[in-house]
Scaffold this active site. Structure first.
Site, PDB file in Angstrom:
ATOM      1  N   LYS A 192      12.555  70.820   4.513  1.00 26.67           N
ATOM      2  CA  LYS A 192      12.154  72.084   4.634  1.00 26.67           C
ATOM      3  C   LYS A 192      11.097  72.189   5.686  1.00 26.67           C
ATOM      4  O   LYS A 192      11.165  72.915   6.807  1.00 26.67           O
ATOM      5  CB  LYS A 192      11.627  72.855   3.367  1.00 26.67           C
ATOM      6  N   ASP A 200       3.647  81.304   0.648  1.00 28.68           N
ATOM      7  CA  ASP A 200       3.302  81.168  -0.775  1.00 28.68           C
ATOM      8  C   ASP A 200       2.030  81.982  -0.694  1.00 28.68           C
ATOM      9  O   ASP A 200       1.175  81.936   0.091  1.00 28.68           O
ATOM     10  CB  ASP A 200       3.116  79.674  -0.922  1.00 28.68           C
ATOM     11  N   MET A 212      -7.215  71.059  -0.692  1.00 29.66           N
ATOM     12  CA  MET A 212      -6.803  71.833   0.403  1.00 29.66           C
ATOM     13  C   MET A 212      -6.435  73.307   0.151  1.00 29.66           C
ATOM     14  O   MET A 212      -6.451  74.073   1.414  1.00 29.66           O
ATOM     15  CB  MET A 212      -5.511  71.037   1.051  1.00 29.66           C
ATOM     16  N   ARG A 251       6.140  82.348   6.846  1.00 26.19           N
ATOM     17  CA  ARG A 251       4.880  81.637   7.450  1.00 26.19           C
ATOM     18  C   ARG A 251       5.472  80.514   8.630  1.00 26.19           C
ATOM     19  O   ARG A 251       4.634  80.553   9.583  1.00 26.19           O
ATOM     20  CB  ARG A 251       4.260  80.874   6.597  1.00 26.19           C
TER      21      ARG A 251
END
EC number: 2.5.1.7
Length: 437
Positions: free
Chosen positions: A22, A121, A343, A97
């Site tokens: 992806k 997300d 992160m 995004r």
């Protein structure tokens, strides 16, 4: 909103083929905007996020032809740039995004690019500063409409190569800047560049189109701009996140599973990180074989005997997209482990669903969770859940497949964003899963 009903507690068995990656596909698809010549891309996954981007490209005027399953041709020889300032693009671009990565190619080739504030997300703040600071250093003008949450860059006199030190090794930021720099005048040096295999794939594709890029695979890229780029044929790597998901699924369900054609050399730390949880990961040619863990799996400890700590980091560190899988797998391990999500700040908030299922998890703060494994002495219990994002969604699905009873997962569109036809593929190896629209 779609729903999965999962009857857990069944062992699975068989072979599974990972889909195309992806995160690579989203970058590669944006790169077709850099040339007017035809580009053929193979192994494109049939998932929501990728299909959304293909729709955006079609509305922008890219000629898209499906050649066979996973194979498409793209030609960007007659684009409608006015679409970028219309309401349809504001709606479509804000829902994905990955759409941010069309800005670099458009800026490089046409001197302007626009993007609504992109979605994706709900895993905490994900800044776009790296992208736009890179464009500005290449000579672009930047503006942001706060009311419409719409970004724009333009470079009427073209882009000029320069040296830049990125404030973070952003994968999409690096991809965007690289795509802008390949047509800029002179040499661009990017230090602290991301170097994930998917970014390497993008660079290799650009080189095959005629770009001049040195340092591929490192965090120091040197790009000498060229006048134009040509067409090419490109094959997308298998998805390392899906491969890791199937490793975790096999271990949690005590199943014997072979993951086919994984491109082992591009998996980095993934196999060894699962081995730290005691999972047997066997290399068979370019396949991964996971034997049935009938006696469970035991977490290793560090050399000094301290508790195992698994954390994420930019490549070649362990990918953050698999930490939620590691967390779920640890719930049935023998021993304890600390999962440290460095992160992103909201990716661990799905653990309350696992606690409801009987997992022993201490959420220390938004970034750290301690898991005390059951060693399969206490099976997770079925429950009703809602998928908050792609990676948490697949983790909850793995938990449900290992749990006792029938679980329900709502909002499975989040899972479909990243996993192709997942229910049918899992049923093929013995999973009891039903999709309810």
């Amino acid at each position: 909103m779609g729903t999965f009903k999962i009857e857990g507690g069944h062992q699975l068995k068989g072979d599974i083929q990972p889909q195309g990656a992806k995160n690579e596909a989203l970058q590669i698809l944006c790169a077709v905007l850099l040339t007017s010549e035809k580009i053929i891309i193979n192994n494109i996954p049939d998932i929501r996020d990728v299909n959304k981007l293909i729709t955006i490209l079609e509305h922008l005027g890219v000629k898209v032809e499906k050649l066979s399953k996973g194979s498409y041709s793209f030609q960007s020889d007659d684009l409608d740039l006015e679409y970028l300032e219309g309401e349809l693009f504001k709606q479509e671009g804000s829902g994905l995004r990955g759409s941010i990565m069309i800005v670099g190619p458009l800026l490089a080739r046409f001197g302007k690019g626009y993007i609504p504030r992109p979605g994706g997300d709900k895993i905490g703040r994900r800044r776009l500063d790296t992208h736009f600071e890179g464009f500005i250093k290449l000579g672009a003008n930047f503006r942001y409409n706060k009311e419409e949450r719409f970004y724009g860059v333009d470079a009427p006199n073209g882009l000029t190569g320069t040296y830049m030190l990125l404030d973070e090794a952003s994968v999409t930021g690096t991809a965007n800047i690289v795509m802008a720099a390949v047509l800029a005048k002179g040499e661009t040096t990017i230090y602290n560049a991301a170097c994930e295999p998917y970014l390497q794939q993008l660079c290799k594709m650009l080189v095959s189109m005629g770009a001049n890029i040195e340092g591929i695979g490192s965090n120091l890229l040197k790009i000498t701009g060229v006048e134009t780029l040509g067409g090419c044929t490109h094959n997308v790597l298998p998805d390392m996140i899906e491969i890791g998901s199937w490793i975790g699924l096999a271990a949690m369900t005590k199943s014997e599973v072979t993951i086919k054609n994984v491109s082992w050399d591009d998996l980095g730390l993934i196999p060894n990180t699962f081995r730290k949880l005691g999972i047997t990961v066997e290399k068979q040619g370019d396949d991964i074989h996971i034997p049935a863990h009938t006696n469970g799996y035991e977490v290793q400890s560090f050399i000094d005997g301290s508790i195992m700590n698994i954390s994420d980091a930019p490549w070649p560190g362990f990918t953050p997209d698999l930490l939620s899988i590691m967390l779920v797998v640890a719930t049935q391990a023998k021993g304890s482990v600390l999962i440290h999500q460095k992160m992103f700040e909201s990716r661990l908030f799905f653990v309350d669903k696992l606690i409801d299922m009987g997992a022993k998890i201490i959420l220390c703060d938004p970034h750290r969770a301690t898991i005390i494994g059951h060693n399969f002495e206490s099976q997770l219990k079925a429950t009703t859940m809602t998928s908050p994002d792609i990676r948490a969604g697949i983790s909850l699905l793995i938990a449900a497949l290992s749990a006792k009873g029938t679980s329900t997962i709502h909002n499975i569109e989040q899972i479909d964003r990243g996993y192709e036809n997942i229910d049918e593929r899992l049923k093929a190896i013995g999973a009891k899963i039903t999709r309810i629209e």
